[in-house]
Design a protein around this motif. Structure first.
Motif, short mmCIF file in Angstrom:
data_model
loop_
_atom_site.label_atom_id
_atom_site.label_comp_id
_atom_site.label_asym_id
_atom_site.label_seq_id
_atom_site.Cartn_x
_atom_site.Cartn_y
_atom_site.Cartn_z
N UNK A 181 -3.10 1.52 6.65
CA UNK A 181 -2.13 1.59 7.58
C UNK A 181 -1.59 2.99 8.28
N UNK A 182 -2.58 4.13 8.17
CA UNK A 182 -2.05 5.46 8.58
C UNK A 182 -2.58 5.77 9.94
N UNK A 183 -3.17 4.69 10.70
CA UNK A 183 -3.69 5.16 11.86
C UNK A 183 -2.62 5.96 12.99
N UNK A 184 -1.34 5.54 13.10
CA UNK A 184 -0.51 6.28 13.98
C UNK A 184 -0.22 7.54 13.47
N UNK A 228 -5.11 13.46 7.99
CA UNK A 228 -4.21 12.89 7.13
C UNK A 228 -4.62 13.04 5.72
N UNK A 229 -6.14 13.08 5.57
CA UNK A 229 -6.87 13.39 4.19
C UNK A 229 -6.72 14.90 4.00
N UNK A 230 -6.93 15.53 5.09
CA UNK A 230 -7.07 17.00 4.85
C UNK A 230 -6.03 17.62 4.40
N UNK A 269 -9.63 8.69 12.50
CA UNK A 269 -9.97 8.13 11.15
C UNK A 269 -9.07 8.69 10.06
N UNK A 270 -8.66 7.61 9.37
CA UNK A 270 -7.58 8.11 8.36
C UNK A 270 -7.93 8.30 6.88
N UNK A 271 -9.38 7.91 6.55
CA UNK A 271 -9.87 7.86 5.23
C UNK A 271 -8.98 7.24 4.00
N UNK A 272 -8.44 6.11 4.74
CA UNK A 272 -7.83 5.20 3.75
C UNK A 272 -8.68 4.52 2.77
N UNK A 278 -12.55 5.90 10.31
CA UNK A 278 -13.07 6.24 8.73
C UNK A 278 -12.11 5.69 7.93
N UNK A 279 -12.43 4.49 7.27
CA UNK A 279 -11.51 3.58 6.76
C UNK A 279 -12.41 3.09 5.63
N UNK A 280 -11.98 2.50 4.39
CA UNK A 280 -12.64 2.12 3.13
C UNK A 280 -11.82 0.78 2.75
#
Length: 363
Positions: free
Chosen positions: A291-294, A234-236, A281-284, A57-59
């Protein structure tokens, strides 16, 4: 490297969670487990090797106010690449990022087209904003434009009611999902709240993004239908700040967002325990950096998912779900090398030793 150059990756190659090999070779940008013959220039890389990570989940191409210029989108893709995310499911973008496909040094993108939202029921500049009678046509359009996925906005704040409500009547969703499936596309939906989920799942949806509204009574339905979730924890984590910002105008919505945030880890663990597929998914994009996958993998572990399963959710299992190869013979050499075993400690993912795209060491 020259055409005759070969890369020798040795140490521990994690083809799967239990399939560990001592080495692989990269020849012509592809993976081989057979030692190449002939007089070749051989370079060696050592460490613990995973297939390129997946951010499901990335944009890429999306900023706080909508589409961004190509140079900004490039920086987003590079940030994901540096973090080891070499396969991205772009869960909605108003930008045309097909140019990325011509770049041998950037992550591969699986596109879901542009978000499809109800009129005045999503972030301005992000989505097609339409009414239910047009949903089937827009889903068909994005199914043809995308790479096998379509993204709906399943719920959003209703300003008249002051809380999250479903975006679409059930009959519109049923028809739209059926049309996407007819065209060979899967459908996913942004959903924060509880009250849109049953209709979407019973209408045949394939995935739910965020899924903070998943409750104990809905979990068996998800599990029986095989509907995946991408929690984007990380988005929540931003929900309390959002709630604070909306407190004066929408107190009911703010209280709801806080409740969803408070139970986020229990929600994800309950889904995992029930056998619901969970992916990273990070919602970046938008307001979150790339770059937040980890960090997202670490959040799944915090939620109670075993480390190996959290790792699978961004590697072997995620690639299989998206229909893309991992470290199989003949696959493109998209891989990440680490100092130590990421199965033992997922925090290793924050510091890739080497990143390789299409057989080229890019980091």
């Amino acid at each position: 490297m020259s055409d005759r150059a070969v890369l020798h990756v040795k140490g521990r190659v994690l083809v799967g969670p239990d399939d560990v090999r001592d080495e692989l070779w990269v020849v012509g940008g592809r993976i081989s487990y057979d030692r190449p013959g002939g007089d070749r220039d051989v370079r060696t890389v050592e460490g613990w090797t995973l297939p390129g990570l997946v951010d499901a989940h990335c944009h890429v191409g999306l900023g706080p106010h909508g589409p961004v210029p190509e140079d900004v989108a490039e920086k987003q893709a590079l940030a994901d690449r540096e973090a080891g995310a070499l396969l991205i499911r772009d869960a909605g973008s108003p930008s045309d990022t097909r140019w990325v496909d011509d770049r041998e040094d950037l992550p591969k993108i699986i596109r879901a087209g542009r978000h499809i939202a109800r009129t005045r029921r999503y972030i301005r500049g992000y989505a097609y904003e339409i009414e239910p009678e047009d949903l089937v046509a827009y889903v068909a359009q994005e199914a043809r434009r995308g790479d096998g996925w379509v993204k709906l906005v399943g719920d959003w704040i209703d300003r008249d009611l002051g809380d999250l409500t479903p975006s679409w009547p059930r009959e519109a969703v049923e028809a739209a999902i059926a049309e996407a499936h007819r065209l060979g596309a899967r459908v996913t939906a942004h959903c924060f709240a509880e009250n849109s989920l049953q209709d979407l799942v019973e209408s045949g949806i394939d995935c739910i993004e965020h899924a903070t509204g998943l409750t104990e009574d809905l979990i068996p339905l998800f599990a029986s239908r095989g509907v995946a979730i991408v929690p984007t924890l990380v988005n929540i984590a931003t929900f309390p700040k959002l709630a604070d910002g909306g407190e004066s105008k929408f107190p009911r919505w703010s209280a709801h967002m806080r409740r969803l945030h408070e139970r986020r880890y229990d929600t994800v663990r309950s889904a995992y325990d029930a056998g619901i597929p969970v992916y990273v998914g990070t919602d970046a994009g938008g307001t979150l950096p790339h770059g937040l996958v980890a960090a997202e993998v670490a959040e799944l572990v915090t939620a109670g998912i075993p480390p190996v399963e959290a790792l699978a959710a961004t590697s072997w299992a995620a690639r299989k779900w998206l229909g893309r190869p991992g470290l199989e013979e003949g696959a493109p050499a998209d891989l990440v090398v680490y100092e130590s075993d990421p199965r033992a400690d997922v925090r290793v993912l924050t510091a890739p030793r080497r990143v390789m795209v299409n057989g080229r060491v890019v980091s």
